[in-house]
Design a protein around this motif. Sequence first.
Motif, PDB file in Angstrom:
ATOM      1  N   SER A  13       0.821  -1.214   0.000  1.00 16.12           N
ATOM      2  CA  SER A  13       0.000   0.000   0.000  1.00 16.12           C
ATOM      3  C   SER A  13       0.853   1.262   0.000  1.00 16.12           C
ATOM      4  CB  SER A  13      -0.921   0.013   1.223  1.00 16.12           C
ATOM      5  OG  SER A  13      -1.805  -1.082   1.200  1.00 16.12           O
ATOM      6  N   SER A  14       2.067   1.153   0.529  1.00 18.73           N
ATOM      7  CA  SER A  14       2.939   2.326   0.601  1.00 18.73           C
ATOM      8  C   SER A  14       3.721   2.560  -0.684  1.00 18.73           C
ATOM      9  CB  SER A  14       3.921   2.173   1.773  1.00 18.73           C
ATOM     10  OG  SER A  14       4.822   1.094   1.539  1.00 18.73           O
ATOM     11  N   CYS A  15       3.637   1.616  -1.629  1.00 15.71           N
ATOM     12  CA  CYS A  15       4.372   1.756  -2.891  1.00 15.71           C
ATOM     13  C   CYS A  15       3.670   2.757  -3.805  1.00 15.71           C
ATOM     14  CB  CYS A  15       4.485   0.409  -3.605  1.00 15.71           C
ATOM     15  SG  CYS A  15       5.554  -0.779  -2.776  1.00 15.71           S
ATOM     16  N   ASP A  16       4.458   3.552  -4.498  1.00 17.34           N
ATOM     17  CA  ASP A  16       3.890   4.507  -5.449  1.00 17.34           C
ATOM     18  C   ASP A  16       3.480   3.829  -6.749  1.00 17.34           C
ATOM     19  OD1 ASP A  16       4.280   6.609  -3.689  1.00 17.34           O
ATOM     20  OD2 ASP A  16       6.315   6.999  -4.420  1.00 17.34           O
ATOM     21  N   SER A  17       4.150   2.735  -7.097  1.00 15.69           N
ATOM     22  CA  SER A  17       3.833   2.023  -8.333  1.00 15.69           C
ATOM     23  C   SER A  17       2.896   0.857  -8.038  1.00 15.69           C
ATOM     24  CB  SER A  17       5.116   1.504  -8.988  1.00 15.69           C
ATOM     25  OG  SER A  17       5.817   0.660  -8.100  1.00 15.69           O
ATOM     26  N   ASN A  18       2.339   0.272  -9.102  1.00 14.26           N
ATOM     27  CA  ASN A  18       1.457  -0.883  -8.940  1.00 14.26           C
ATOM     28  C   ASN A  18       2.216  -2.038  -8.298  1.00 14.26           C
ATOM     29  OD1 ASN A  18      -0.658   0.465 -10.156  1.00 14.26           O
ATOM     30  ND2 ASN A  18      -0.126  -0.260 -12.204  1.00 14.26           N
ATOM     31  N   PHE A 343      -8.704  -1.980  -8.137  1.00 20.23           N
ATOM     32  CA  PHE A 343      -8.981  -2.302  -6.750  1.00 20.23           C
ATOM     33  C   PHE A 343      -8.776  -1.071  -5.879  1.00 20.23           C
ATOM     34  CE2 PHE A 343      -7.271  -6.037  -8.871  1.00 20.23           C
ATOM     35  CZ  PHE A 343      -8.283  -6.946  -8.650  1.00 20.23           C
ATOM     36  N   SER A 344      -9.541  -1.018  -4.817  1.00 23.16           N
ATOM     37  CA  SER A 344      -9.368   0.074  -3.869  1.00 23.16           C
ATOM     38  C   SER A 344      -8.138  -0.141  -3.000  1.00 23.16           C
ATOM     39  CB  SER A 344     -10.611   0.188  -2.979  1.00 23.16           C
ATOM     40  OG  SER A 344     -10.879  -1.040  -2.336  1.00 23.16           O
ATOM     41  N   THR A 345      -7.610  -1.389  -2.993  1.00 23.55           N
ATOM     42  CA  THR A 345      -6.365  -1.705  -2.300  1.00 23.55           C
ATOM     43  C   THR A 345      -5.479  -2.444  -3.278  1.00 23.55           C
ATOM     44  OG1 THR A 345      -7.296  -3.792  -1.523  1.00 23.55           O
ATOM     45  CG2 THR A 345      -7.492  -1.890  -0.058  1.00 23.55           C
ATOM     46  N   PRO A 346      -4.158  -2.544  -3.028  1.00 21.36           N
ATOM     47  CA  PRO A 346      -3.298  -3.266  -3.961  1.00 21.36           C
ATOM     48  C   PRO A 346      -3.794  -4.686  -4.152  1.00 21.36           C
ATOM     49  CG  PRO A 346      -1.984  -2.055  -2.369  1.00 21.36           C
ATOM     50  CD  PRO A 346      -3.410  -1.968  -1.920  1.00 21.36           C
TER      51      PRO A 346
END
Length: 356
Positions: A13-18, A343-346
Amino acid sequence: MMQIENTYFDLASSCDSNCLVICDRGTMDGSAYLAPEQWEKMKCKNKWNNVELRDNRYNQVIHMVSAANGAELFYCTDTHTTRYEGLEHARDLDRATAQAWVGHPYFDVIDNSTDFDRKVMRMVAAVCNRLDIDAGDRLALDSHKRKFLVHSLPPDSVFPEFQDFIVVHDYLVTPNRQMQARIRRRGQNVRWDQTNCCWDMETGNWTYTHTIRRPEINNERPELKMQISAREYKLLLAQRDKDHHTVYKKRRCFLWNNQYFQLDIYDEPCVPRCEGLLLLETYTTHLKKDDLQLPTFLEIEREVTHERQYSMYNLTKLPPTDGSSQLLVDSDTEHKEAMLSIFSTPPKTHLTNGTC
């Protein structure tokens, strides 16, 4: 296990990329190795429920069928320090593990009908398809949704182990007729209100989904699927399309010969055309009825995959005020769709214990 997963979910979740998180095991797997009363006691102690553990925690579940079930010549324990089960025990555990995930809205079963390399490719293709990653011809498996009309509902006792859900669909207002939008709530442990003869929607455990189908582009219709919160669902419900009825149905999910089926049982209140309607759905690469092993305990009337009147869009459509009959094309009936899942989350894909 859950703490380790949560750590990786938070990192993703903290990653800027997918970021795609793949779990080799999942929370429901534990139920296959415990007595039912032990599993229920653990859930009760921790205030868990199956909808949260199974449906909301993972965006996709893939079960790799054990070599002990269909590829017995390749099953061995000699080279595995942690594998000790004989064939029969391994088969039982494999079935129990798969059964634990029955009911997840995006559940794929990868059996041993091909060699191992092809099996791995099928698994990768399932993930790519869910994430709308174009893997090219190398992973093209031509898996399509097929739909069958069922004559009547047999007793529960003839079904294999199953999971039942209450599903409510509503179509939303869109800018033009070439675009479709709908919201869905899907719940378990929903109480039946004896007084009002309806499901008490304030009870149970629910997941919520928002789906948008875009206009056709290059013979494909992109589809956006978003997991949403209960609050977002209620806000979107204000945009309900008054030209469509709300759909109430019970969805029964089960495995039959390593094939995942969903039986939609339309519930009251419903429009006359949906009264007593039973539709069986599955995704398969078999395009002919004779090639697909359908449940023998169900009386199948005919395949209705291409019959537009059985698409949910047309089943819910209110009749025109001028008395004419209109059937609109719903992409449920089209074989070629571009699936874009947001998705709303990764995204978190869970792979259950597989054959190696």
